[in-house]
Design a protein around this motif. Structure first.
Motif, PDB file in Angstrom:
ATOM      1  N   LYS A  84      58.160-130.278  29.829  1.00 31.74           N
ATOM      2  CA  LYS A  84      58.044-130.502  28.176  1.00 31.74           C
ATOM      3  C   LYS A  84      57.774-129.876  27.494  1.00 31.74           C
ATOM      4  CE  LYS A  84      58.617-134.483  25.470  1.00 31.74           C
ATOM      5  NZ  LYS A  84      58.643-135.984  25.377  1.00 31.74           N
ATOM      6  N   ASP A  85      56.148-129.158  27.791  1.00 30.56           N
ATOM      7  CA  ASP A  85      55.258-128.693  26.453  1.00 30.56           C
ATOM      8  C   ASP A  85      55.818-127.304  26.540  1.00 30.56           C
ATOM      9  OD1 ASP A  85      52.648-129.077  24.817  1.00 30.56           O
ATOM     10  OD2 ASP A  85      51.977-127.743  26.543  1.00 30.56           O
ATOM     11  N   THR A  86      56.350-126.662  27.533  1.00 34.09           N
ATOM     12  CA  THR A  86      56.803-125.392  26.898  1.00 34.09           C
ATOM     13  C   THR A  86      57.618-125.592  25.785  1.00 34.09           C
ATOM     14  OG1 THR A  86      58.511-125.497  28.646  1.00 34.09           O
ATOM     15  CG2 THR A  86      56.004-124.627  29.654  1.00 34.09           C
ATOM     16  N   ARG A  87      58.199-126.235  25.531  1.00 33.88           N
ATOM     17  CA  ARG A  87      59.685-126.377  24.339  1.00 33.88           C
ATOM     18  C   ARG A  87      58.527-126.092  22.947  1.00 33.88           C
ATOM     19  NH1 ARG A  87      62.158-131.870  26.040  1.00 33.88           N
ATOM     20  NH2 ARG A  87      61.854-130.964  28.480  1.00 33.88           N
ATOM     21  N   ASN A  88      57.237-126.121  22.903  1.00 34.70           N
ATOM     22  CA  ASN A  88      56.515-125.996  22.635  1.00 34.70           C
ATOM     23  C   ASN A  88      55.890-124.758  21.638  1.00 34.70           C
ATOM     24  OD1 ASN A  88      56.032-128.828  20.899  1.00 34.70           O
ATOM     25  ND2 ASN A  88      54.602-129.007  22.841  1.00 34.70           N
ATOM     26  N   PHE A  89      56.084-123.200  22.589  1.00 34.37           N
ATOM     27  CA  PHE A  89      56.397-122.278  22.812  1.00 34.37           C
ATOM     28  C   PHE A  89      57.385-121.589  21.922  1.00 34.37           C
ATOM     29  CE2 PHE A  89      54.519-122.959  26.681  1.00 34.37           C
ATOM     30  CZ  PHE A  89      53.351-123.645  26.778  1.00 34.37           C
ATOM     31  N   PRO A  90      57.054-120.591  21.385  1.00 31.72           N
ATOM     32  CA  PRO A  90      57.907-120.170  20.581  1.00 31.72           C
ATOM     33  C   PRO A  90      59.249-119.934  21.743  1.00 31.72           C
ATOM     34  CG  PRO A  90      55.693-119.551  19.653  1.00 31.72           C
ATOM     35  CD  PRO A  90      55.424-120.185  20.289  1.00 31.72           C
ATOM     36  N   PRO A  91      60.966-119.703  20.880  1.00 26.47           N
ATOM     37  CA  PRO A  91      61.346-119.020  21.902  1.00 26.47           C
ATOM     38  C   PRO A  91      61.773-117.860  22.726  1.00 26.47           C
ATOM     39  CG  PRO A  91      62.208-119.646  20.131  1.00 26.47           C
ATOM     40  CD  PRO A  91      60.939-119.655  19.626  1.00 26.47           C
ATOM     41  N   GLY A  92      61.481-117.626  23.429  1.00 25.32           N
ATOM     42  CA  GLY A  92      61.288-115.868  23.922  1.00 25.32           C
ATOM     43  C   GLY A  92      60.157-115.069  24.831  1.00 25.32           C
ATOM     44  N   LEU A  93      58.319-116.300  24.501  1.00 26.31           N
ATOM     45  CA  LEU A  93      57.667-115.700  24.395  1.00 26.31           C
ATOM     46  C   LEU A  93      57.507-116.359  25.854  1.00 26.31           C
ATOM     47  CD1 LEU A  93      54.607-115.266  22.754  1.00 26.31           C
ATOM     48  CD2 LEU A  93      54.448-117.659  23.546  1.00 26.31           C
ATOM     49  N   LEU A  94      57.702-117.250  26.208  1.00 28.15           N
ATOM     50  CA  LEU A  94      57.877-116.933  27.914  1.00 28.15           C
ATOM     51  C   LEU A  94      58.593-117.066  28.734  1.00 28.15           C
ATOM     52  CD1 LEU A  94      56.233-119.207  30.442  1.00 28.15           C
ATOM     53  CD2 LEU A  94      57.150-120.710  30.072  1.00 28.15           C
ATOM     54  N   THR A  95      58.568-116.018  30.142  1.00 26.29           N
ATOM     55  CA  THR A  95      58.811-115.742  31.432  1.00 26.29           C
ATOM     56  C   THR A  95      58.617-116.761  32.578  1.00 26.29           C
ATOM     57  OG1 THR A  95      60.017-113.872  30.280  1.00 26.29           O
ATOM     58  CG2 THR A  95      60.078-114.194  32.913  1.00 26.29           C
ATOM     59  N   MET A  96      59.354-116.937  33.629  1.00 24.55           N
ATOM     60  CA  MET A  96      58.891-117.913  34.538  1.00 24.55           C
ATOM     61  C   MET A  96      59.160-117.342  35.577  1.00 24.55           C
ATOM     62  SD  MET A  96      58.435-121.718  33.586  1.00 24.55           S
ATOM     63  CE  MET A  96      56.866-122.344  35.915  1.00 24.55           C
ATOM     64  N   ALA A  97      58.267-117.057  37.101  1.00 20.87           N
ATOM     65  CA  ALA A  97      58.630-116.630  37.905  1.00 20.87           C
ATOM     66  C   ALA A  97      57.849-117.809  39.057  1.00 20.87           C
ATOM     67  CB  ALA A  97      58.384-114.963  38.452  1.00 20.87           C
ATOM     68  N   TYR A  98      58.393-117.364  40.593  1.00 25.81           N
ATOM     69  CA  TYR A  98      57.864-118.333  41.349  1.00 25.81           C
ATOM     70  C   TYR A  98      57.911-117.535  42.103  1.00 25.81           C
ATOM     71  CZ  TYR A  98      59.670-122.384  39.924  1.00 25.81           C
ATOM     72  OH  TYR A  98      60.092-123.607  38.426  1.00 25.81           O
ATOM     73  N   ALA A  99      56.561-116.953  43.019  1.00 29.26           N
ATOM     74  CA  ALA A  99      55.985-116.036  44.019  1.00 29.26           C
ATOM     75  C   ALA A  99      55.728-116.804  45.284  1.00 29.26           C
ATOM     76  CB  ALA A  99      55.347-115.184  44.120  1.00 29.26           C
ATOM     77  N   GLU A 100      55.791-115.588  46.520  1.00 25.68           N
ATOM     78  CA  GLU A 100      54.980-116.609  47.491  1.00 25.68           C
ATOM     79  C   GLU A 100      54.251-115.240  48.403  1.00 25.68           C
ATOM     80  OE1 GLU A 100      56.714-116.979  52.410  1.00 25.68           O
ATOM     81  OE2 GLU A 100      57.634-116.352  51.083  1.00 25.68           O
TER      82      GLU A 100
END
Length: 103
Positions: A84-100
């Motif tokens: 929910k808190d990630t919605r406080n970041f400006p649009p387009g600022l965050l990219t997420m990935a998962y890694a093994e």
């Protein structure tokens, strides 16, 4: 080991101080409460080799023992608060990935 990678582009100069204040004062303390979190590491990009560019300003790694533990952590109230808190970041600022992690 399994990681959540949060890759952040650089905020506008006018927004950078507010972003960092929120990130380190609110967001990372929420992340630190994730059940099963082995380690959290924030990396601020400082330079690149000559001739290369980096599209990211900061990369955060949240490390868990397994994908199942990571998924369980984000299904908890603490994990939902992080999301929910990630919605406080400006649009387009965050990219997420998962890694093994391959050792």
């Amino acid at each position: 080991m399994y990681k959540v990678l949060a890759l952040y582009t650089e905020p506008a100069e006018a927004d950078k101080a507010a972003f960092e204040e929120h990130y380190f004062g609110v967001h990372m303390p929420l992340c630190d409460k994730l059940p099963g979190l082995v380690r959290a590491e924030v990396n601020r990009i400082t330079t690149t080799p000559p001739g290369m560019t980096m599209p990211y300003y900061m990369i955060t790694e949240l490390v868990f023992n397994s994908q199942a533990e990571m998924e369980a952590a984000f299904a908890t109230p603490e994990g939902k608060a992080v999301g929910k808190d990630t919605r406080n970041f400006p649009p387009g600022l965050l990219t997420m990935a998962y890694a093994e992690v391959k050792e």
